[in-house]
Design a protein around this motif. Sequence first.
Motif, PDB file in Angstrom:
ATOM      1  N   ARG A  62       0.707  -1.129   0.095  1.00 35.50           N
ATOM      2  CA  ARG A  62      -0.102  -0.160  -0.084  1.00 35.50           C
ATOM      3  C   ARG A  62       0.786   1.125  -0.124  1.00 35.50           C
ATOM      4  O   ARG A  62       1.888   1.403   0.634  1.00 35.50           O
ATOM      5  CB  ARG A  62      -0.902  -0.004   1.266  1.00 35.50           C
ATOM      6  N   TRP A 186      -8.259  -0.785   0.025  1.00 35.78           N
ATOM      7  CA  TRP A 186      -8.567  -0.758   1.579  1.00 35.78           C
ATOM      8  C   TRP A 186      -9.108   0.442   1.987  1.00 35.78           C
ATOM      9  O   TRP A 186     -10.155   0.062   2.891  1.00 35.78           O
ATOM     10  CB  TRP A 186      -6.856  -0.441   2.262  1.00 35.78           C
ATOM     11  N   GLU A 190     -12.376  -0.064   4.198  1.00 36.31           N
ATOM     12  CA  GLU A 190     -12.444   0.329   5.680  1.00 36.31           C
ATOM     13  C   GLU A 190     -13.951   1.357   5.740  1.00 36.31           C
ATOM     14  O   GLU A 190     -14.683   1.169   6.639  1.00 36.31           O
ATOM     15  CB  GLU A 190     -11.220   1.454   5.892  1.00 36.31           C
ATOM     16  N   ILE A 248      -1.876  -2.210   8.289  1.00 33.44           N
ATOM     17  CA  ILE A 248      -2.443  -2.050   6.937  1.00 33.44           C
ATOM     18  C   ILE A 248      -1.837  -0.800   6.441  1.00 33.44           C
ATOM     19  O   ILE A 248      -1.451  -0.711   5.329  1.00 33.44           O
ATOM     20  CB  ILE A 248      -3.921  -1.991   6.766  1.00 33.44           C
TER      21      ILE A 248
END
Length: 1015
Positions: A62, A186, A190, A248
């Motif tokens: 990421r 992501w 989320e 993350i």
Amino acid sequence: MAVNKTHSRFITAQMREYALVNARRHSWVRDQRDRVLAVAEAWVNRSDDVLWSMVPGQELPRTLCTTEGVRSRGVEPGCPNCGRTGFDQYRMGWWFIDGKKPWTLTCRICSEIYPKNNFGEFYVTALDSTHVFRKELGDRSLLFNKDHPDPEDPHHRLYVDDGYGMTDADGNRHDIIAYYCHYGIWRPIEGGVNVLGEAFAFTGDRRYAHKAAVLLDRIADVYPEMDYLPLHKMGFHHSQGGTGEGRIEGCIWETSVARGLARCYDLIFDGIQGDEKLVGFCLEKSIRYGLAPKDSIDNICLHIQKDLLLEALSSVKDGRIRGNTGMTQCSLATLAIALDDPELTPKWLDWLFDPEYPGEYSKKKDAIPWVLTEGLDRDGVGGECGGYALIWLRQMQKLVQILSAYPEYHQDLVTRYPKLKQAFLAESRLNVLDAMMPNTGDSAIVGKWERRGTGSTYMHAYKIHGDKRFARLAKYEQEIHGSDLRRDLGTINVESAGAALEEAQSIIDGLKGLSEDVFEDDPDRLINEVTQEGDYGTRELRSEFFGRYGQAQLQSGTPRNGRATFIHYGFDKGHSHQDCLNLGLVAKNMDMIPDLGYPEMPGNWPKGVAFTKNTISHNTLMIGDRGSELSPGGQLEIFAEAAPLRVMQVDGSNAYEEADTYRRTVAMIDVGDSDSYVVDIFRACGGDNHRLSWHGASESAEVSGLRLDEQSTGTLAGPEVPYGKLDGEKGEFLGKSGFSYLHRVARSRGRADHPYTVDWKIEDIWDRLSEGDEPHLRMHAFTDCDEVAMANGNAPRNVQLPRYLIQSRLGEDVNSQFVNVLEPYENKPFIREIRQLEVEHELRPEAVCAIEVSLLDGRKDFFVSCEQPTEVKVEGGLYFHGLTGLVRQDQNGVQQVRMVGGTRLTSGAVNLETEVGILRGTVTGVDVSDQENNLVYVDVQLPAGNSLIGRTIHFHNDLPLDTSYKIKGYGDGAVSTGDLTVVRGFKNFNDYDSGHAYLVNRGDEFTIPLVSTLR
Ligand SMILES: [Zn+2]
Ligand SMILES: [Zn+2]
């Protein structure tokens, strides 16, 4: 471990009931609900399988920026096709994610799409036995440029991304897939989890809970392996504050990620009990992919608690979840309460109050008692600049809200820590003109007005404290600023760079403005109380100052026509610029000399360090051609109001070690209802090359009375030095001059030894002005300089290129007294002429100055400023003994006389004399037992009456931060600082029982510069 959680906490079954009833009764409740449901729709309609398969694992990186090396090595970020243009315009959000084109980014500037391979095909081949991406397993024969399928084609492997970046023709790496993974995968996940949780809370509809549980269960599968550091080491970027750590996401933003996931788990807990379909689905997956046993709801919950909540809690201790002060604490509290275990939850919450919190990884121990006693300063403001300072106080407010969901664990934060109340009051105090909080340090954008304080904040404060002041503030916010009085729900909302993906933006919009009131028996009770509270009273513009935060602001007029000038002298603040004694001026509805704002990039971004954050880009004095100390603090020495005169003086001599004096005196003098001029006197002794920097909010400026020669090439650093050339190689540019960032240079031909003026016609880049408005700033300069130069400096992202004026007094061990007058005017100036007057006195030459200001309407002001009270004879027959004096004359003679810290001001036959100019004495003790009435005992007789109320008392001590207070009351040998505490923190940082350390101590000397007026 067993699941001991019995029910949802943050929004209980009873609260959900209220929401259903309220939705039937109130359209505003239905509006909120429908907004949430509109975004939840897409998520609840996805199959369990689709949701489950969305979640990638650790090995898919990421990143926040596609260009490697952008922060530390100053590599210009850009699209491989069109270059850097997008960065100037969109920061890191110049990539667009087209929902119909998975695993690609589209450049907003040139529309080129990257990468050129089909990553999706490769991804599927790289899934391991647990259905998680492992780069090594992927079929590498799929990694080729689709436009160049022939293996012999030299472009066959160009712009091909295997998840770890693609390389362009010049060998630079672009992390397309990793950026996609953050913003395209992501962030939506989320947000989706958050939205599903709130949708269940609003409706009690178990479909939402079920879908959220599918995602949470799958995230818990991969979470134990999630770790950012290895990615950081590979050159990926995240919000990690220099540590490289995270899970993350980078460790700072992971605080919100974890908080959101934990809150959602708690919200939906009631809704998944007895969900046999969920058990069936999870069981099937666990058998097929060899995952944790999931044969019951209890086991699914156990998995989420153990592999997600406790994992995240462990990272609060190991530093992989750590944000700015307050963010981590709120994250921990939410995780612990969501866990809701009678044994574990109180243990984790205890950790918040343990002096050793957060753990060994951090030298900075910021447990809640520390934050609320010492971390927040006496004004309730956090130890950072701008918006970052507000994070601290907002998070502490949030923490109170979070802890209230777990009443078994009782900590009386509200009555125990008086700074908490100040934290609710601080935002409205920090505004100037009731319209903008001055940009300081890494905050906001050049010239942009951002007002702080909301109805929601004051409603929360009123609910917690029951203090009527908050009710009045709330009402004011509503009536004057149209603020909503519904209390913010505390939903976690994630940002998305320039809405890289439309779905992410819709989630953000859907979660905005949800309110706590929805879930109450009578959602209007508190608002009714507030609206019946009667009048909010007038909110006149007040001159204010803040201690550690270091912002002193003089204000005059009304919010409509007001003027404000402010000095910054913060101490030990994160995200600071090298801007000690920076001056601001807001007038005519414009920020006339704006701070340049947040650099393009945080961290060691070269232009940020060399210029934007450096002293030279600010309206302050650079010494020795290098930046001043970061956030060294300063002492307010004068702060007095005696309209039409308002004056403040700050000592900032910790800014440069070699400077014995580094002191700014600023007087704002009204000439009418909507006009004032500002006299600025900057005194400095010691060090080489004194350069006072200024910039007006305009690309050009007109100079009169001084001849400047254009320098056809180069920068302020020299005709041969190109734009942006750093003073050294990697890292060495830190703290240097930054002169290579000032271009289009013009310089005086030799010395400037006579007065001149510079006029900036202010540019309206934020569309603030109405037809016909034409604000200007004219500066009248008087001080002899070796060189005066003008040049343009580029604000971040070139939002504006203000024209700078650099007044330089060169040589070794220089002594300076820079005298300038700022005249903000609309259409036409109001000053005819200003002359500096000759003065006779006993002090060094730079300690005293006097000017005569002739106004166009025929009035004349005589203004005198002295570093310390001394007998001064001013040209034209004025006598003065004091700190600051003003005499205003019209054709009938002396109209007004004002004196601060003085005993005599004589003009012709008019004589103002007092016995005491400055009240001095010594502190004999403090008493903080009454939070609303902090007392400082003194050894001198205080005058009878109330003449000292509203005056400023300055305590003198060794502390690097300012310790001045406004006097709220006095009598019986004590001065009251009202509800502003004199507690600084703890005596012993590691021992909360050690007692308090104070800002004011027995033995401190104090001064109160008195104000005397005539007419
Ligand atoms: Zn492009
Ligand atoms: Zn700045």
